[in-house]
Enzyme design. Structure first.
Site, PDB file in Angstrom:
ATOM      1  N   LYS A  40     107.178  83.239  49.742  1.00  0.00           N
ATOM      2  CA  LYS A  40     107.120  82.846  51.162  1.00  0.00           C
ATOM      3  C   LYS A  40     108.387  83.322  51.861  1.00  0.00           C
ATOM      4  CE  LYS A  40     106.225  78.627  53.910  1.00  0.00           C
ATOM      5  NZ  LYS A  40     105.977  77.164  53.835  1.00  0.00           N
ATOM      6  N   SER A  44     101.689  75.639  56.293  1.00  0.00           N
ATOM      7  CA  SER A  44     102.388  76.800  56.798  1.00  0.00           C
ATOM      8  C   SER A  44     102.493  77.951  55.802  1.00  0.00           C
ATOM      9  CB  SER A  44     103.804  76.401  57.221  1.00  0.00           C
ATOM     10  OG  SER A  44     104.578  76.036  56.088  1.00  0.00           O
ATOM     11  N   SER A  68     102.189  71.858  53.385  1.00  0.00           N
ATOM     12  CA  SER A  68     102.118  73.315  53.540  1.00  0.00           C
ATOM     13  C   SER A  68     101.777  74.112  52.287  1.00  0.00           C
ATOM     14  CB  SER A  68     103.443  73.837  54.082  1.00  0.00           C
ATOM     15  OG  SER A  68     103.454  73.675  55.462  1.00  0.00           O
TER      16      SER A  68
END
Ligand code: GLN
Length: 482
Positions: free
Chosen positions: A69, A144, A168
């Protein structure tokens, strides 16, 4: 040879038995990622070169690629948090989690897209455009950690790192049909992970199997002198849990507050069917109550923005970050560099912390957070883990809810309480359901397994048994982009 369907452990076996090489695997995933990224917009940055190294002997990771990420700092690699503010930020240091992953022999596949600074639950808040769901590219993958979920689901990489502050990892894992594991707060170091809400942020994983999640957990988690909130208790997983085929002796709590109106019938059906499967596998199912669940969202959307407003203060374009036409105008730098959700949360956060409102909002929310924590403590006196839905719906159309932040915040209803209590949460794909707007489409549904403080192993044990029991059902369908 096709590698897209294989777990890290299966890939490792292929290398160890001489059937393929680390280099072939790396190059295969790089080729797939390069091919499908224009459709999915799942990576912000991809490695540009094929893997020159073929000498990965000995180390567990064996040179296998892991998506990261774009919120984990990696030394001398652009790390953007999917924000214009950090569009050109090249980190001078490495996060503990990526450092441990690399020392174990895995290779970073660089940077997956996300909601800006991890604020969001759909992937739409990225400054670099929304990520698409591989099951239906007109839909959101969840967020997210949108890119990390999408790249694992589409078989562009065997595993990826994400972070989970209020859901997330768990929510996009559910919406993309992959395993998502958020160890409890303090198990993975936050050092070098761009901060959103520091009392909630938890690094974790997206994988094809529960066992792979356990493997990565053992590698990256554990005490870190760089993060004073990291826990010292060891993170070793008992190998025997992987051999367990049933759930005899396991007590599973089903909290009634998680089965409310408003949850899609198809989602509810898959979760209830899985609970019945657990009963058939020998688990004792116990009805429990977590009475303060309904306050979770209100509490989170006070505490999270409060911490966000403090963490975002450093992005002023003076020391680093976006500079508006060469000026030293902090307000302008921030206005241009930060997206609307980040600005909204910074404002709300400053408000709830301001004198006069602090007692009414932040202090009250912190007190209610303790009540939510106590609910879980009570429940875990009786049961080993809790089983709940992960999200009330399957993936929705891109931009469908974007202009309505409250509708988006409500999607976090089942993931937020465990975050507020700092508990581990594991999501395992358990079935498929149709979205309200298209009865002909089937989209993934994941179940959430919440464990007590330091109960990561219990989550993995139960998750692994569920995964084995549903292997055929889940394996029978694949995403459109596959
Ligand atoms: N969707 C939640 C939010 O917008 C959770 C985000 C996260 O876990 N990073 O805050």
């Amino acid at each position: 040879m096709e590698f897209k369907n294989l777990s890290l452990l299966e890939l490792r076996d292929l290398i160890n038995s001489g059937k393929t090489t680390s280099k072939s695997i790396y190059d295969y995933f790089l080729e797939r990622s390069t091919k499908y990224n224009p459709e999915l917009n799942a990576y912000n940055t991809l490695p540009s070169e094929k893997n020159p190294d073929n000498g990965w002997n000995g180390n567990v990771g064996l040179g296998l690629p892991i998506g990261v990420k774009d919120l984990f700092c990696e030394k001398w690699i652009r790390t953007t948090a999917s924000s214009l503010m950090l569009e050109n930020f090249v980190s001078p240091y490495e996060s503990t989690v990526t450092d441990r992953m690399k020392k174990a022999g895995f290779i970073s596949f660089w940077k997956t897209n996300l909601d800006e600074f991890a604020m969001g639950g759909s992937g739409e808040n990225s400054a670099f455009g929304p990520t698409k769901n591989p099951w239906d590219p007109s839909r959101i993958p969840g967020g997210s950690s949108s890119g990390s979920a999408a790249v694992v689901a589409a078989g562009l990489v065997p595993a990826a790192l994400g972070t989970d502050t209020g859901g997330s990892i768990r929510q996009p894992a559910s919406m993309c049909g992959v395993v998502g594991f958020k160890p409890g707060y303090g198990r993975n170091s936050r050092s070098g992970v761009i901060a959103m809400a520091s009392s909630l942020d938890c690094p974790g994983y997206f994988t094809r199997t529960v066992r792979d999640a356990g493997l990565l957990y053992e590698i990256t988690a554990g005490a870190d002198p760089m993060d004073m909130t990291s826990l010292t208790k060891d993170t070793k997983i008992d190998e025997k849990i992987w051999e367990k085929k049933d759930l005899s002796g396991i007590k599973i709590g089903v909290p009634k507050e998680y089965f409310i109106d408003g949850i899609d019938l198809g989602v509810r059906h898959e979760i209830e069917a899985t609970i019945e499967t657990c009963r058939a596998l020998g688990a004792t199912i116990v009805d429990v109550s977590l009475p303060h669940t309904e306050y979770g969202i209100s509490v989170y959307y006070i505490i999270c923005p409060a911490e966000v407003s403090s963490n975002m203060g450093r992005y002023d374009g003076i020391r680093y970050g976006h500079v508006a036409d060469g000026s030293f105008n902090i307000a302008k730098n921030r206005e241009e560099g930060l997206g609307s959700e980040v600005q909204r949360r910074s404002l709300v956060g400053s408000y709830v912390l301001s004198s006069g409102f602090y007692d009414a909002y932040y202090k009250k929310a912190s007190a209610v957070r303790e009540l939510i924590r106590d609910d879980f403590t009570q429940a875990f006196r009786e049961v080993d883990v809790l089983l709940t839905p992960t999200a009330p719906t399957v993936a929705w159309k891109i931009w469908e809810k974007w202009s309505d932040p409250l509708a988006l915040y409500l999607e976090d209803i089942f993931t937020i309480p465990a975050s507020l209590a700092g508990l581990p949460g594991l999501v395992v794909p358990v079935g498929f359901a149709s979205p309200k707007d298209d009865a002909s489409l089937e989209l993934p549904v994941g179940i959430q397994i919440i464990g007590p403080v330091l109960g990561e192993e219990k989550c993995l044990l139960v998750g692994n048994v569920i995964e084995q029991a549903l292997k055929e059902k889940i394996g029978s369908k694949h995403p459109k982009i596959w």
